[in-house]
Design an enzyme around this catalytic site. Structure first.
Site, short mmCIF file in Angstrom:
data_model
loop_
_atom_site.label_atom_id
_atom_site.label_comp_id
_atom_site.label_asym_id
_atom_site.label_seq_id
_atom_site.Cartn_x
_atom_site.Cartn_y
_atom_site.Cartn_z
N ASP A 305 11.05 32.24 9.02
CA ASP A 305 10.14 32.89 8.09
C ASP A 305 10.74 32.94 6.69
OD1 ASP A 305 7.71 34.65 7.62
OD2 ASP A 305 9.30 36.00 6.99
N GLU A 358 9.04 27.79 7.35
CA GLU A 358 7.86 28.27 6.65
C GLU A 358 8.23 28.29 5.16
OE1 GLU A 358 5.29 31.50 4.86
OE2 GLU A 358 7.26 32.02 5.64
#
Length: 648
Positions: A305, A358
């Site tokens: 993330d 990401e």
């Protein structure tokens, strides 16, 4: 010295250097033996502390007789307790050099109290009977770029809930979620963060216990059971992982010794602390944590993330409150080096796993190896494709012909990285509307438009990720405090849409042309990219075999055509293997049921062409059923049979 025999000087040296990549074997709480006495060994890194004590149920939370010993000014404190403390609550009592006394949970704890309680729990991870050896062997041998990858993203707290509104536990999830994913045709489940976190509303992205499988759904062994069940039915498990920042809660990593230890700066956007990648011990902690989930829990990938927040020193900063790197730039050089080492170590140790970034900017070489100056991930989310596509699909039909480039621009860079096309949770919250509700038109057109979006997504180069509920065509946005709107399957169009998703998922897995050859232009060819007036795209997807290809036509307008001609690359008989306007999917049945013989009529730059029906907002997939050579052989055979059947 007996303590050092459990955590020896060389291991401490490696930890301090940022090179102890299995530090979870020695740090934290471990049930072990010393001088023939069974007990529990504790080790924690707290540099520049005055004293560190151990408190818990076993000593009535009084550290007087449980003071830890620092190993040679390394910042590593240890203690052996001559008792097996399995299941006992504990914390570290840290006396700072400024006179503070802090109670901290164990950064290496394997289990934690259920929120809002914050103590760590002594928990042995040993003893689980894994039954996924066949899966693990296949995984080690797979080429991750030449396999189907269709990910079902799940927030466990809101996929399904008990009748009383409580969470499903791991054992219940293990019986339902893998079976559902298999039935629907997904290859992997991606779980939003399951590392321990204090606040449900953070969805797990603000972590306090990186090694602690959250107690919301059961024990770590229960999670092992869940992964084992997924592997047993052929479903992979990917975890969301947050190595960029962590929350400020008092019992967590923040200000561990009263000052910055794991952190460097504050993340203004998320109200958290950013990890300090200039500290080598942070490397040992985080790279070990990635290894931990692969090693102890057999997971198949990590979706990392907020990679952009690690790459840029000015991320989320609207002022000049950030310091440039030694070259005067905004690149976080330490974080770049960390990610390169992370991916190198993980992918060497666990072949066949997925490391997914990401990353939302145009940072180059994200999925290239470190020796080519890449970050070393094997996949990156294609946020550009997602933003352009959802913007286009939200446009009313008359506006689409002047925005055709929103659909086609992604192919100018589609092979510059190894991409995953995400339709993730972030796109169906915070006022963005559900995917269905973004579609223009009346009730039926919204469903038809959503089917065309799903078809375009599935057939565009790149692996796939879709958030739970997308298969139900939910009208409302995702809510994290309630289960999905499963009741809408009582309504015909929602039920038919899920059938469409399931069938298209299974076509994706079956057809190698949609996933085997995605790293360069050899697997893709435009047939008609310029038809903005009709808002129709036509292209070809190819596998590694010459005659294995699919023709895809997607109509993004609300007009139909009874005799639409499209070019095809070779002679033969073509069959429509999917049409989103089938009545079983909620369409009007404007489909091509008969086999289609390619004519030697040049069209769209191709030597041959077909004439087909095209429904409004339809996705059509055609496959050649009989190459021309085989067709000629059949004709010859037929002529021979006729000749032999004539009377003499």
């Amino acid at each position: 010295m007996e303590i050092e025999s459990y955590l020896d000087q060389y291991e401490i040296y490696l930890f301090n250097r940022g090179e102890l990549f299995r530090s979870y074997f020695k740090f934290g709480a471990h049930i072990t033996e010393r001088d023939g006495i069974e007990g529990t060994h504790f080790a924690v890194w707290v540099p520049d502390a005055l004293n560190v004590g151990l408190v818990g149920e076993f000593n009535n939370w009084d550290s007087a007789n449980s003071l830890m010993v620092e190993i040679r000014n390394s910042g590593v404190w240890t203690l052996f307790v001559p008792k097996v403390l399995q299941g006992q609550l504990y914390k570290y009592e840290i006396h700072t050099k400024t006179g503070q006394v802090l109670l901290k949970s164990d950064p290496f704890a394997f289990f934690s109290e259920l929120r809002p309680a914050t103590a760590s729990i002594v928990y042995s991870l040993e003893g689980f009977d894994w039954q996924d050896q066949a899966w693990m062997s296949r995984r080690d041998e797979v080429n991750v770029w030449e396999m189907p990858l269709l990910i079902y993203e799940v927030h466990l707290g809101s996929w399904r809930r008990r009748e009383d509104g409580g969470y499903y536990d791991w054992r219940t999830l293990a019986e339902e979620l893998p079976a559902y994913a298999l039935k629907m045709g997904y290859t992997h489940i991606e779980l939003m963060p399951i590392m321990e976190h204090p606040y449900d509303g953070s969805w797990g992205y603000q972590v306090t216990g990186y090694y602690s499988c959250t107690s919301r759904f059961g024990t770590p062994h229960d999670f092992m059971y869940f992964v084992n069940q997924c592997h047993q039915v052929g479903i992979g498990v990917i975890l969301d992982w947050v190595p960029g920042h962590f929350c400020k809660d008092a019992h967590g990593l923040g200000r561990l010794n009263g000052m910055a230890v794991f952190e460097k700066t504050e993340n203004d956007q998320w109200g958290t602390y950013n990890f300090n990648f200039a500290k080598t011990e942070v490397w040992s902690f985080l790279i070990s944590n990635a290894m931990f989930w692969f090693d102890k829990f057999h997971v198949d990938g990590l979706r990392v993330d907020g990679v952009s927040s690690m790459l840029y020193l000015d991320f989320g900063k609207n002022d000049h409150s950030w310091q440039r790197n030694i070259y005067g730039g905004k690149e976080n050089l330490e974080a770049i080096a960390f990610m390169q080492r992370l991916n190198k170590e993980v992918l060497q140790s666990f072949p066949g796993i997925l490391m997914i970034a990401e990353e939302s900017t145009d940072w180059p070489l994200v999925t290239y190896p470190p020796y080519m100056d890449g970050l070393g991930y094997n996949y990156k989310w294609n946020m550009g494709w997602m933003n352009d596509t959802l913007r286009y699909m939200s446009l009313d039909f008359p506006l689409r012909k002047n925005n055709h480039q929103l659909l086609t621009f992604s192919l100018t860079y589609a092979f510059s990285e190894n991409f995953i096309l995400p339709l993730s949770h972030d796109e169906v919250v915070h006022g963005k509307k559900s995917l269905l509700d973004r579609m223009p038109g009346d009730y039926g057109q919204k469903f038809a438009g959503l089917r065309s979006l799903y078809g375009y997504w599935m057939c565009h180069p790149g692996k796939k990720l879709v958030f739970m509920g997308g298969e139900l065509a939910q009208f409302i946005e995702w809510r994290d405090d309630a289960e999905l709107d499963w009741f809408i399957l009582e309504y015909e169009l929602h039920r038919k849409y899920r059938n469409y998703v399931s069938d298209l998922n299974k076509i994706y897995q079956r057809e190698k042309a949609l996933w085997e050859n995605e790293q360069n232009w050899s697997g893709f060819e435009w047939i008609d990219v310029h038809n903005h007036q009709q808002s129709i795209l036509i292209f070809c997807r190819k596998s590694q075999k010459d005659n294995d290809f699919l023709i895809i036509l997607i109509n993004f307008q609300d007009r139909s055509y009874d005799n639409f001609r499209l070019g095809v690359p070779c002679q033969g008989i073509y069959q429509e293997i999917l049409n989103s306007d089938e009545e079983i999917y909620g369409g009007d049945g404007h489909v091509n049921k008969s086999l289609l013989l390619a004519e030697k009529v040049s069209w769209h730059g191709q030597k041959f062409s077909l004439t087909i029906k095209v429904a409004p907002l339809a996705t059509i997939i055609l496959k050649v059923k009989q190459p021309s050579k085989v067709l000629e052989e059949q004709k010859l055979c037929l002529r021979t049979k006729k000749a032999l059947s004539k009377p003499i």
